[in-house]
Design a protein around this motif. Structure first.
Motif, short mmCIF file in Angstrom:
data_model
loop_
_atom_site.label_atom_id
_atom_site.label_comp_id
_atom_site.label_asym_id
_atom_site.label_seq_id
_atom_site.Cartn_x
_atom_site.Cartn_y
_atom_site.Cartn_z
N THR A 1 -2.75 -11.33 -7.73
CA THR A 1 -1.31 -11.39 -7.73
C THR A 1 -0.69 -10.52 -8.82
O THR A 1 0.51 -10.51 -8.98
N THR A 2 -1.49 -9.83 -9.56
CA THR A 2 -1.00 -8.97 -10.61
C THR A 2 -0.50 -7.66 -10.02
O THR A 2 -1.20 -7.02 -9.25
N VAL A 3 0.72 -7.29 -10.37
CA VAL A 3 1.26 -6.00 -9.93
C VAL A 3 0.79 -4.96 -10.93
O VAL A 3 1.01 -5.08 -12.13
N PHE B 1 -16.85 -7.13 -0.05
CA PHE B 1 -16.53 -8.53 -0.31
C PHE B 1 -15.94 -8.72 -1.71
O PHE B 1 -15.01 -9.49 -1.90
N THR B 2 -16.48 -7.99 -2.67
CA THR B 2 -15.97 -8.09 -4.05
C THR B 2 -14.52 -7.62 -4.11
O THR B 2 -13.67 -8.28 -4.72
N LEU B 3 -14.22 -6.50 -3.47
CA LEU B 3 -12.85 -5.98 -3.48
C LEU B 3 -11.91 -6.91 -2.72
O LEU B 3 -10.77 -7.12 -3.15
N GLU B 4 -12.38 -7.46 -1.60
CA GLU B 4 -11.56 -8.41 -0.85
C GLU B 4 -11.21 -9.61 -1.72
O GLU B 4 -10.05 -10.05 -1.74
N ASP B 5 -12.19 -10.13 -2.45
CA ASP B 5 -11.95 -11.27 -3.32
C ASP B 5 -11.06 -10.92 -4.50
O ASP B 5 -10.12 -11.64 -4.84
N GLU B 6 -11.34 -9.79 -5.14
CA GLU B 6 -10.62 -9.40 -6.36
C GLU B 6 -9.15 -9.09 -6.09
O GLU B 6 -8.29 -9.41 -6.90
N PHE B 7 -8.88 -8.45 -4.96
CA PHE B 7 -7.52 -8.02 -4.67
C PHE B 7 -6.88 -8.79 -3.51
O PHE B 7 -5.80 -8.44 -3.06
N ASP B 8 -7.55 -9.83 -3.02
CA ASP B 8 -7.06 -10.62 -1.90
C ASP B 8 -6.75 -9.74 -0.69
O ASP B 8 -5.67 -9.79 -0.11
N LEU B 9 -7.73 -8.91 -0.33
CA LEU B 9 -7.57 -7.98 0.78
C LEU B 9 -8.06 -8.62 2.08
O LEU B 9 -8.98 -9.44 2.06
N PRO B 10 -7.50 -8.19 3.20
CA PRO B 10 -8.04 -8.65 4.49
C PRO B 10 -9.37 -7.94 4.73
O PRO B 10 -9.63 -6.87 4.16
N PRO B 11 -10.23 -8.50 5.58
CA PRO B 11 -11.49 -7.83 5.89
C PRO B 11 -11.23 -6.43 6.45
O PRO B 11 -10.26 -6.20 7.17
N ILE B 12 -12.10 -5.51 6.09
CA ILE B 12 -11.94 -4.12 6.51
C ILE B 12 -12.58 -3.93 7.89
O ILE B 12 -13.65 -4.49 8.16
N HIS C 1 -7.78 3.13 -0.36
CA HIS C 1 -7.66 2.03 0.60
C HIS C 1 -7.03 0.81 -0.08
O HIS C 1 -6.10 0.19 0.47
N VAL C 2 -7.52 0.46 -1.26
CA VAL C 2 -6.99 -0.70 -1.98
C VAL C 2 -5.51 -0.49 -2.30
O VAL C 2 -4.68 -1.37 -2.08
N VAL C 3 -5.15 0.69 -2.80
CA VAL C 3 -3.76 0.99 -3.13
C VAL C 3 -2.88 0.89 -1.88
O VAL C 3 -1.79 0.32 -1.93
N ASN C 4 -3.35 1.41 -0.76
CA ASN C 4 -2.56 1.35 0.47
C ASN C 4 -2.29 -0.09 0.91
O ASN C 4 -1.16 -0.43 1.25
N VAL C 5 -3.33 -0.91 0.89
CA VAL C 5 -3.16 -2.31 1.31
C VAL C 5 -2.23 -3.03 0.35
O VAL C 5 -1.30 -3.74 0.77
N GLU D 1 1.40 -1.91 0.79
CA GLU D 1 2.04 -2.46 1.99
C GLU D 1 2.62 -3.85 1.74
O GLU D 1 3.61 -4.23 2.35
N ARG D 2 2.03 -4.59 0.83
CA ARG D 2 2.56 -5.92 0.56
C ARG D 2 3.36 -5.98 -0.75
O ARG D 2 3.72 -7.06 -1.21
#
Length: 97
Positions: free
Chosen positions: A5-7, A55-66, A83-87, A90-91
């Motif tokens: 949740t950190t911007v 999985f680590t990036l999904e957990d760390e940044f609360d990303l949807p599955p790729i 990819h992380v920056v784009n996702v 978007e939110r």
């Protein structure tokens, strides 16, 4: 506040992703983890290690599955960070420059 949740600025995200990629790299010896570093060829990532990274990036940044098509396009540290920056962008979780 959790990491997800950190911007952060794009640069902070890129730096943090590169740190994660370096920490999880199966064979980082002698290779500087930089934007152009290739996950498989330079850092020794294999299928299981790539899944762990995802999985680590999904957990760390609360990303949807790729999805598989997107995953196949992600071959460098820079493309992972992009990819992380784009996702996150978007939110609305990327700080304005």
């Amino acid at each position: 506040m959790t990491e997800s949740t950190t911007v952060r600025s794009e640069q902070e995200i890129h730096d943090y992703v590169a740190e994660i990629v370096g920490e999880l790299a199966p064979n980082p010896d002698g290779v500087a983890v930089a934007g152009a570093s290739r996950l498989v060829e330079d850092l020794g990532y294999h299928s299981l290690a790539l899944l762990e990274l995802a999985f680590t990036l999904e957990d760390e940044f609360d990303l949807p599955p790729i999805d598989e098509a997107t995953a196949r396009q992600i071959t460098t540290v820079e493309s992972v960070a992009g990819h992380v920056v784009n996702v996150l962008g978007e939110r609305g979780d990327v700080a304005a420059a």
